[in-house]
Every structure is written in C-alpha cells, then in structure tokens.
Design an enzyme around this catalytic site. Structure first.
Site, PDB file in Angstrom:
ATOM      1  N   TRP A  26       0.851  -1.188   0.000  1.00 36.80           N
ATOM      2  CA  TRP A  26       0.000   0.000   0.000  1.00 36.80           C
ATOM      3  C   TRP A  26       0.888   1.239   0.000  1.00 36.80           C
ATOM      4  O   TRP A  26       1.876   1.308   0.744  1.00 36.80           O
ATOM      5  CB  TRP A  26      -0.900  -0.023   1.232  1.00 36.80           C
ATOM      6  CG  TRP A  26      -1.829   1.149   1.359  1.00 36.80           C
ATOM      7  CD1 TRP A  26      -2.612   1.692   0.382  1.00 36.80           C
ATOM      8  CD2 TRP A  26      -2.076   1.913   2.542  1.00 36.80           C
ATOM      9  NE1 TRP A  26      -3.329   2.752   0.890  1.00 36.80           N
ATOM     10  CE2 TRP A  26      -3.019   2.908   2.208  1.00 36.80           C
ATOM     11  CE3 TRP A  26      -1.595   1.851   3.853  1.00 36.80           C
ATOM     12  CZ2 TRP A  26      -3.487   3.827   3.139  1.00 36.80           C
ATOM     13  CZ3 TRP A  26      -2.059   2.761   4.773  1.00 36.80           C
ATOM     14  CH2 TRP A  26      -3.001   3.737   4.417  1.00 36.80           C
ATOM     15  N   ASP A  85      -1.010  -5.897   9.146  1.00 40.58           N
ATOM     16  CA  ASP A  85      -2.027  -4.930   8.750  1.00 40.58           C
ATOM     17  C   ASP A  85      -3.254  -5.725   8.308  1.00 40.58           C
ATOM     18  O   ASP A  85      -3.272  -6.310   7.225  1.00 40.58           O
ATOM     19  CB  ASP A  85      -1.505  -4.049   7.619  1.00 40.58           C
ATOM     20  CG  ASP A  85      -2.457  -2.911   7.271  1.00 40.58           C
ATOM     21  OD1 ASP A  85      -3.532  -2.821   7.897  1.00 40.58           O
ATOM     22  OD2 ASP A  85      -2.129  -2.111   6.381  1.00 40.58           O
ATOM     23  N   ALA A 100      -6.698  -5.143   7.311  1.00 42.83           N
ATOM     24  CA  ALA A 100      -7.599  -4.064   6.919  1.00 42.83           C
ATOM     25  C   ALA A 100      -8.830  -4.539   6.162  1.00 42.83           C
ATOM     26  O   ALA A 100      -9.730  -3.731   5.918  1.00 42.83           O
ATOM     27  CB  ALA A 100      -6.844  -3.055   6.048  1.00 42.83           C
ATOM     28  N   LYS A 112     -13.591  -1.042   5.869  1.00 40.47           N
ATOM     29  CA  LYS A 112     -14.030  -1.824   4.719  1.00 40.47           C
ATOM     30  C   LYS A 112     -15.099  -2.840   5.098  1.00 40.47           C
ATOM     31  O   LYS A 112     -16.139  -2.934   4.453  1.00 40.47           O
ATOM     32  CB  LYS A 112     -12.838  -2.549   4.084  1.00 40.47           C
ATOM     33  CG  LYS A 112     -11.851  -1.613   3.403  1.00 40.47           C
ATOM     34  CD  LYS A 112     -10.873  -1.004   4.372  1.00 40.47           C
ATOM     35  CE  LYS A 112      -9.855  -0.101   3.705  1.00 40.47           C
ATOM     36  NZ  LYS A 112      -8.969   0.553   4.683  1.00 40.47           N
TER      37      LYS A 112
END
Length: 396
Positions: free
Chosen positions: A127, A208, A210, A243
């Site tokens: 990212w 991470d 997410a 999300k």
C-alpha cells in the site's frame, strides 16, 4: 523565515486520478482507481446493520464526554474474538481504539521506534501509504521482493531470503488478508512457513489486517494473523473497520500488541496510552460505538455478517468474470480468480495505463492496481476488449 524552507509537495496520485475521472465527459468511463467498495450501481452503501446501530446510538447516547485515550473498550473487546480466536490468551494482549487503520499503523510504528526498533521490512509492492507512515515515525523501510506477479502468487523463496537476511529485532510488515495492492495472499502452508521464518530470525511481525471478511470470510481471513502471532513473543496488529463495516469516513480502527506475559503486556499498554495521548488525545467515538452496538446484538451481528457475505460474493463474482476472459492482449487475467479482496495489480507500464485512460476511459493507479469493485455490469467485457486493443496498438 522558517516557512521559506518549505517546498511544495507533489499532489497525491490517486487524488489527481479522481479529479481527472470526474472531469472526463465520456459516459462509458470506468473508475478502477479509488479503493472503496462499490455495488453494481457504483455506490458505496451504508450497511443496513450499521444504519440501525447508528439510529440506536443517536436515540440512547446521553453524553459526548471523552472516553479516554483507549477509546471504546467494548469495541476492542468485541473485535478480539474475531481477530484472535483462541490463539492468544487475554493476559498476552492489549489493545485500544485508533482513528482508522492508518492511525493504528502510525501508533504501532511509534511504539516500535520507542522500543528501539530501527528497521521494518516491507514486501513490494505494498500500500502506497505504508512507507510514508513508517518513515514519519522514524523507522527505516527495507524493501524486499515478495511476489511472482506473472503467476499472481507469493514468492516464498524471496520472502524467506529477505527474512533470513534481516537483523534480530527488526520488524516485518505482513498483510493479514486481501493484500493491497496485489490481492495475493499466502495459503495456510505458506503462512506457516512465513511464521516459522519470522520466529527463527527473531523478527517482530506487524500485521495490517484491513480487509477481514472480504477474502474467504471472517474466520478464514484471520488465519495468517493467528498463525504468525502464535509463533512469536511480540507482535502487532493494526485493524480497520472501514471496509468490512463500510465506515470509511468514520475512521474506525484498533491496534493490538501481543506480549509474552501479563507484565510485559501492562508495560506495553502504558506506552500505547501515552503515545495515543500525545498523538490524538482521544479517538473519535461514533464509528467504534456503532461497531460495538452491531457486535453486542446477535441479530444485528447476523445481519452484518450477511451483508458482508454479499460484499465478498460480489468481489468473487467479478474475479471469476475477469478470469474467464483469460489472455487479453499481453495480460493473462486467469490468475485473478485465485486472488482475494478488492485489489489486483496488472503487469502494465505507465505508458499502457495512460493509453487505456486516453483511448478507452479506463482509470487505474499508475502502478497497475485496479479496484475490482469498480466494475459495473457490462464493464468487464469492455475492459477485456480494451486490453486486446492495447495489445494490437503495440504500446509499451
């Protein structure tokens, strides 16, 4: 004058892309750039379970007083079983609410720096905001190979080599599921191999997480996080509800740190609270309170899971449609069927990406990352035709 030393910074490339897309008058344009979920109509809807929880919150909340730097404790407590399962006992972990997953990443990075960690390994591509966040916290980002992009799979030998060359006490970033920007995740055996290598090299994993729930489901998407954290004494998890609850603008996240025992855990928590206090003092409440209300009510939680299944199902259907095209010009779309989540990265040059935008109104990041949720009905066939046209044009 101090401000005279400042120099203008380049505009964010995705923000430029958004502006160019909006200014494009073509009715057939396709937006694959912005990283938010979209339904068939191109909307990013508010989940019904979230809306009901928000209505309940408005009706019952009787104060806007601060909660403290740890935020909504019920929010983090209710998320923990979803993230950790039975992997880590409560006396080995501590957590707190953060302003989004990015806030969690920054807080975790600052904790590492305060603990004396100097470097963090980051597999490429990653990212775009990972490296700036870590660097701003004082960490040195060490890039390494991690993917076989042509085959759309993890390059496990390259990852093992990078881990083996790291120094004991380095950190390593790992995407828990639905890798951004490639959509390429390790399988169970690869996660085990990565966890063993991280433990053998005495690294600190920074996961991470997410997109939990958008890959193979909430439980399956936690496998990598649980495997890695179960293999090491210290680990970090940055979490986002943006999300899987559709709470993008509410900036709803959490950070957990695992430690070898309760004494270390308490020391870590005291440092997290001090760092959070210095950064944002108290986190915003609305999104976390909304998630808490959803998760503490079995009917709302069941409705949320059903809606999340619908989001995941749309992504899987779109991947299957893309993969069914197969070879389109120089790009083989078939491997996209094995990817997870919202993103994939196609082997396209900046020149080819610009040609697709100018000629066919197809907007994607300059890296070749596409947001699969950006496809509306009928777009995928036209996208495949555009790739074939690109091959005929011979653009390099």
């Amino acid at each position: 004058m101090p401000f005279r030393s400042l120099v203008a910074q380049p505009a964010d490339s995705l923000l430029r892309l958004i502006g160019a897309y909006r200014a494009d008058p073509r009715a057939h344009k396709i937006d694959l750039g912005v990283g938010v979920f979209r339904d068939d109509a191109g909307h990013t809807p508010v989940m019904l379970a979230v809306k009901q929880a928000e209505m309940r919150l408005i009706a019952t909340q009787d104060s806007k007083a601060y909660l403290g730097p740890e935020g909504d404790k019920g929010f983090t407590a209710l998320l923990e079983p979803l993230v950790f399962g039975d992997t880590l006992p409560a006396d080995r972990r501590c957590g707190l609410q953060t302003p989004g997953g990015t806030g969690a990443l920054r807080l975790g990075a600052e904790l590492l720096a305060k603990a004396g960690v100097r470097r963090i390994l980051v597999g490429q591509p990653s990212w775009a905001n990972h490296a700036p966040v870590f660097a701003a916290a004082g960490l040195t980002v060490v890039s390494h190979a991690a993917f076989d992009m042509a085959a759309q799979r993890i390059d496990l030998p390259a990852m093992r080599a990078a881990i083996g060359q790291a120094e004991a006490g380095d950190a390593i970033l790992l995407h828990g599921c639905c890798h951004n920007p490639t959509g390429i995740d390790p399988d169970a055996g690869e996660w085990r191999a990565i966890a063993d290598a991280v433990a053998d090299s005495r690294l600190i994993p920074f996961v991470d997480l997410a997109y939990q729930g958008l890959g193979d489901g909430m439980e399956a998407d936690a496998l990598g996080t649980r495997t890695v954290l179960g293999a090491v004494p210290f680990g970090i998890v940055a979490y986002s509800c943006d999300k899987n609850f559709g709470l993008y603008r509410e900036r709803t996240g959490a950070l957990w740190v695992s430690a070898p025992d309760a004494d270390y855990r308490d020391v870590v928590l005291s440092n997290l609270l001090a760092l959070a206090r210095a950064n944002w003092s108290m986190p915003p409440d609305h999104g976390a309170a909304t998630v808490r209300i959803v998760l503490e009510d079995e009917h709302l939680a069941a409705d949320w899971r059903g809606e999340l299944d619908g989001l995941r199902g749309r992504l899987q259907r779109l991947r299957a449609e893309l993969a069914a095209i197969g070879q389109a010009g120089s790009v083989d779309l078939a491997p996209l069927a094995q990817g997870k989540g919202m993103f994939a990265t196609l082997p396209l040059s900046p020149g080819q990406i610009e040609w697709l935008r100018a000629t066919h109104g197809i907007y994607m990041a300059g890296s070749g990352r596409i947001n699969i949720a950006g496809f509306a009905p009928g777009d995928i066939a036209r996208f495949g035709e555009a790739l074939v046209d690109l091959g005929r044009a011979g653009v390099s």
